[in-house]
Enzyme design. Structure first.
Site, PDB file in Angstrom:
ATOM      1  N   ASN A 158       2.521   6.025   1.252  1.00  0.00           N
ATOM      2  CA  ASN A 158       1.856   6.943   2.231  1.00  0.00           C
ATOM      3  C   ASN A 158       2.222   6.301   3.484  1.00  0.00           C
ATOM      4  OD1 ASN A 158       0.439   8.700   3.879  1.00  0.00           O
ATOM      5  ND2 ASN A 158      -1.394   7.911   3.173  1.00  0.00           N
ATOM      6  N   TRP A 159       3.372   7.153   4.018  1.00  0.00           N
ATOM      7  CA  TRP A 159       3.915   6.777   5.487  1.00  0.00           C
ATOM      8  C   TRP A 159       3.111   7.106   6.516  1.00  0.00           C
ATOM      9  CZ3 TRP A 159       9.856   7.925   5.034  1.00  0.00           C
ATOM     10  CH2 TRP A 159      10.433   7.352   4.049  1.00  0.00           C
ATOM     11  N   LYS A 160       1.875   8.070   6.411  1.00  0.00           N
ATOM     12  CA  LYS A 160       1.008   8.267   7.407  1.00  0.00           C
ATOM     13  C   LYS A 160       1.857   9.162   8.708  1.00  0.00           C
ATOM     14  CE  LYS A 160      -2.350   5.219   5.449  1.00  0.00           C
ATOM     15  NZ  LYS A 160      -3.748   4.557   5.987  1.00  0.00           N
ATOM     16  N   HIS A 192      -7.525  11.996   1.429  1.00  0.00           N
ATOM     17  CA  HIS A 192      -7.352  10.785   1.993  1.00  0.00           C
ATOM     18  C   HIS A 192      -8.613  10.627   2.995  1.00  0.00           C
ATOM     19  CE1 HIS A 192      -5.916   7.314   4.068  1.00  0.00           C
ATOM     20  NE2 HIS A 192      -4.975   7.050   3.045  1.00  0.00           N
ATOM     21  N   GLU A 223      -9.014   9.068   5.615  1.00  0.00           N
ATOM     22  CA  GLU A 223      -8.489   9.579   6.836  1.00  0.00           C
ATOM     23  C   GLU A 223      -8.878  11.106   7.287  1.00  0.00           C
ATOM     24  OE1 GLU A 223      -5.474   5.806   7.421  1.00  0.00           O
ATOM     25  OE2 GLU A 223      -4.974   7.714   7.213  1.00  0.00           O
ATOM     26  N   GLU A 257      -9.785   4.222  -3.124  1.00  0.00           N
ATOM     27  CA  GLU A 257      -9.486   3.589  -1.784  1.00  0.00           C
ATOM     28  C   GLU A 257     -10.815   3.146  -1.487  1.00  0.00           C
ATOM     29  OE1 GLU A 257      -7.225   6.216   0.619  1.00  0.00           O
ATOM     30  OE2 GLU A 257      -8.762   7.546   0.816  1.00  0.00           O
ATOM     31  N   GLY A 279      -6.254  -0.687   5.687  1.00  0.00           N
ATOM     32  CA  GLY A 279      -5.687  -0.823   7.145  1.00  0.00           C
ATOM     33  C   GLY A 279      -6.307  -2.153   7.692  1.00  0.00           C
ATOM     34  N   SER A 283      -4.770  -2.015   1.543  1.00  0.00           N
ATOM     35  CA  SER A 283      -4.097  -3.332   1.834  1.00  0.00           C
ATOM     36  C   SER A 283      -3.560  -3.806   0.805  1.00  0.00           C
ATOM     37  CB  SER A 283      -5.329  -4.111   2.414  1.00  0.00           C
ATOM     38  OG  SER A 283      -5.928  -3.624   3.676  1.00  0.00           O
ATOM     39  N   GLY A 291      -0.129   1.976   1.771  1.00  0.00           N
ATOM     40  CA  GLY A 291      -0.199   2.475   3.270  1.00  0.00           C
ATOM     41  C   GLY A 291       1.050   1.687   4.099  1.00  0.00           C
ATOM     42  N   GLY A 292       0.474   0.767   4.828  1.00  0.00           N
ATOM     43  CA  GLY A 292       1.367   0.056   5.851  1.00  0.00           C
ATOM     44  C   GLY A 292       2.163  -0.829   5.280  1.00  0.00           C
TER      45      GLY A 292
END
Length: 255
Positions: free
Chosen positions: A12-14, A99, A101, A171, A177, A217, A238-239
């Site tokens: 997920n590149w957000k 998600h 967020e 999640e 994150g 993470s 994610g990151g």
């Protein structure tokens, strides 16, 4: 690791990567992951990069394309929204829904996510439906109650055959994150609860086939232990998916 269910790892590149940056990343991934067939690999760029990335992966790669969100509507006066048909034009196969967020910052409800999941299946897209508790909810002993509320609400209206083609992503919000990761035992406990609840909702046969990702993470250093758990069928990254080496290493360490 359950051999019945093929691992699925999604990046997920957000809200990251220009078109040029996205192409550079996907071209590196194509080289790094060219020989990997044991894992379904999904990349989810921002909407602006979908067309270019689609051209880069279609035909010459086994990478699959996902979107980060979609509207519950099929067309019409919905400023700023993207519908399933628009995603299909770029050969998108998966779409992330609910998600944490979006639940937090866009106040998306379980009921809205359920409508999106129904719309995704109607367009033959596979939704990746996210569920998970906050740190306060975990510390209050409410993890299972929160997961049950989110699952029953966010999956409402799906027939058993649609449920079987839905991917779930557990999640824990406190691990997204933050650098904190649920232990393998914590992840397995939550995934086992989710699968047990699926059995109650849709039957044992469906529950055995649904793939449940862990998100929060995920890194190359913890991928193998997480993926070795019997009910963990992949990861929503994610990151670490924003850099080719780290995302490739997560996938390679998961096999």
């Amino acid at each position: 690791m359950n051999k019945e269910r093929k691992l699925i790892i999604a990046g997920n590149w957000k809200m990251n990567k220009t078109v040029a940056e996205a192409l550079a990343l996907v071209n590196d991934l194509k080289l790094d992951l060219a020989k990997i067939r044991e894992v379904d690999i999904v990349i989810c760029p921002p909407f602006t990069a979908l067309e270019s990335v689609s051209r880069a992966v279609i035909g010459g790669s086994h990478l699959r394309l996902g979107a980060q969100n979609m509207s519950e509507h099929n067309f019409g006066a919905h400023t700023g929204e993207i519908c399933a048909g628009m995603l299909k034009e770029f050969s998108v196969r998966y779409v992330i829904l609910g998600h944490s967020e979006r639940r937090q910052y866009q106040q998306e409800s379980d009921a809205l996510i359920a409508k999106k999941a129904v719309a995704a299946h109607a367009a033959s897209l596979k939704p990746i439906v996210c569920v998970g508790e906050t740190l306060a909810e975990r510390e209050a002993g409410q993890t299972e109650a929160v997961l049950e509320t989110q699952m029953r609400g966010s999956l409402a209206g799906l027939a058993p055959d649609q449920m079987q083609e839905t991917i779930l992503a557990y999640e824990p919000v406190w691990a997204i994150g933050t650098g904190k990761t649920a232990t393998a035992q914590q992840a397995q406990a939550a995934h086992a609860f989710i699968r047990g609840l699926l059995a109650k909702m849709s039957g044992d046969a469906v529950a055995r086939k649904v793939r449940i990702q862990y998100g929060g993470s995920v890194k190359p250093a913890n991928a193998r232990e997480l993926m070795s758990q019997p009910d963990v069928d992949g990861a929503l990254v994610g990151g670490a998916s924003l850099e080719a080496r780290s995302f490739s290493d997560i996938i390679k360490h998961s096999i």
